[in-house]
Design an enzyme around this catalytic site. Structure first.
Site, PDB file in Angstrom:
ATOM      1  N   TRP A  10       0.823  -1.217   0.000  1.00  0.00           N
ATOM      2  CA  TRP A  10       0.000   0.000   0.000  1.00  0.00           C
ATOM      3  C   TRP A  10       0.859   1.269   0.000  1.00  0.00           C
ATOM      4  O   TRP A  10       0.321   2.368  -0.118  1.00  0.00           O
ATOM      5  CB  TRP A  10      -0.937   0.004   1.204  1.00  0.00           C
ATOM      6  N   LYS A  11       2.144   1.121   0.222  1.00  0.00           N
ATOM      7  CA  LYS A  11       3.069   2.267   0.306  1.00  0.00           C
ATOM      8  C   LYS A  11       2.529   3.295   1.312  1.00  0.00           C
ATOM      9  O   LYS A  11       1.872   2.920   2.267  1.00  0.00           O
ATOM     10  CB  LYS A  11       3.288   2.879  -1.082  1.00  0.00           C
ATOM     11  N   HIS A  94      12.923  -2.782  -1.417  1.00  0.00           N
ATOM     12  CA  HIS A  94      12.075  -2.229  -2.484  1.00  0.00           C
ATOM     13  C   HIS A  94      12.861  -1.132  -3.209  1.00  0.00           C
ATOM     14  O   HIS A  94      13.640  -0.413  -2.589  1.00  0.00           O
ATOM     15  CB  HIS A  94      10.790  -1.658  -1.868  1.00  0.00           C
ATOM     16  N   GLY A 172       4.850   1.577 -10.827  1.00  0.00           N
ATOM     17  CA  GLY A 172       4.040   2.790 -10.764  1.00  0.00           C
ATOM     18  C   GLY A 172       4.006   3.581 -12.061  1.00  0.00           C
ATOM     19  O   GLY A 172       3.580   4.732 -12.079  1.00  0.00           O
ATOM     20  N   GLY A 232       1.398  -2.770  -6.257  1.00  0.00           N
ATOM     21  CA  GLY A 232       1.313  -1.453  -5.622  1.00  0.00           C
ATOM     22  C   GLY A 232      -0.052  -0.825  -5.852  1.00  0.00           C
ATOM     23  O   GLY A 232      -1.029  -1.139  -5.171  1.00  0.00           O
TER      24      GLY A 232
HETATM   25  C1  PEP Z   1       5.426  -1.899  -6.009  1.00  0.00           C
HETATM   26  O1  PEP Z   1       5.369  -0.873  -5.370  1.00  0.00           O
HETATM   27  O2  PEP Z   1       6.052  -2.847  -5.555  1.00  0.00           O
HETATM   28  C2  PEP Z   1       4.739  -1.960  -7.290  1.00  0.00           C
HETATM   29  C3  PEP Z   1       4.941  -2.998  -8.045  1.00  0.00           C
HETATM   30  O3  PEP Z   1       3.930  -0.898  -7.621  1.00  0.00           O
HETATM   31  P1  PEP Z   1       2.918  -0.822  -8.885  1.00  0.00           P
HETATM   32  O4  PEP Z   1       2.126  -2.101  -8.878  1.00  0.00           O
HETATM   33  O5  PEP Z   1       2.075   0.374  -8.612  1.00  0.00           O
HETATM   34  O6  PEP Z   1       3.759  -0.700 -10.096  1.00  0.00           O
END
Ligand code: PEP
Length: 250
Positions: A10-11, A94, A172, A232
């Site tokens: 969820w960051k 990450h 992202g 994400g």
């Molecule tokens: C992540 O933050 O690990 C990620 C894969 O983000 P997203 O799915 O938004 O690209």
């Protein structure tokens, strides 16, 4: 036979109201079998989410942790605290931690060792930048990131670990690795682990991360060496995350 894992990162998003609604949606709809489902909320909401996971199959994880046990480390969170709150997994290395907070391969290895020693399961993130992919350095970069941990922790430390291949250029950005690109790197990662121990290589789950969504999950997860996803943006929408979990469990 590896059980697929789908982990939501969820960051730094949401508040207690948003999280409560998201968890209500997930709790009723995520598949009850065929896939392991994990959510990794911001650490200040771990307790709230733990309560909301009760009676469900959803496991709890953290997005980061200190390599230190305890003491004068202002602002840091320890593994024993995460364990106390009911976390089973911790995301380590990450690309946002590596690039924004300057986490090195060595620091990631220390965190990995501390995580395993505490009895939590590490999700080790690796992946190349766009410049590195264009320079044909993908396997070299991913190999360096994995070797740093294998050499420091020992291959035995990977018994319950998970690896997440996350090309930095796909995180992202809405750009996803093609299923062929993902499979190529995942197979290479499994081969790197096999060089230390074939049994661990056969068992370890390797997740793909980078703009996974409800529309592309099935074709990514259909690859032999793709054992689920680290998600994400799409993990913040209950319907999308549920669809991704269903694709992994199918
Ligand atoms: C992540 O933050 O690990 C990620 C894969 O983000 P997203 O799915 O938004 O690209």
């Amino acid at each position: 036979m590896r059980t697929a894992l789908v982990a939501g990162n969820w960051k730094m998003n949401g508040d207690s109201g948003f999280i409560s609604e998201l968890m209500t949606g997930l709790k009723t709809d995520v598949p009850a079998s065929g896939v392991e489902v994990l959510v990794c909320p911001p650490s200040v909401y771990l307790s709230q989410v733990k309560v909301q996971t009760e009676g469900s199959v959803i496991a709890l994880g953290a997005q980061n942790v200190s390599e230190q046990k305890n003491g004068a480390f202002t602002g840091e969170i320890s593994l024993s605290m995460l364990q106390d709150l009911g976390c089973e997994y911790v995301i380590l290395g990450h690309s946002e931690r590596r690039s924004i907070y300057a986490e090195t391969d060595e620091l990631v290895a220390q965190k990995f060792i501390a995580t395993v020693e505490t009895g939590l399961k590490p999700i080790l993130c690796v992946g190349e930048t766009l410049a590195e992919r264009e320079a044909d350095q993908t396997l070299e970069v991913v190999g360096r990131q994995i070797r740093a941990v294998v050499e420091a922790a020992g291959i035995e430390a990977f018994a319950d670990a998970v690896i997440a291949y996350e090309p930095v250029w796909a995180i992202g950005t809405g750009k996803t690795a093609t299923p062929e690109q993902a499979q190529e790197v995942h197979a290479a990662i499994r081969e790197m682990i096999a060089q230390s121990d074939a049994g661990t290589a056969a068992k370890i789950r390797i997740l793909y991360g980078g703009s996974v969504n409800a529309g592309n999950a099935a074709e990514l997860f259909a690859n032999e060496d793709v054992d689920g996803g680290l998600v994400g943006g799409a993990s913040l929408k209950a319907n999308d995350f549920v669809a991704i979990c269903q694709a992994a469990g199918a």
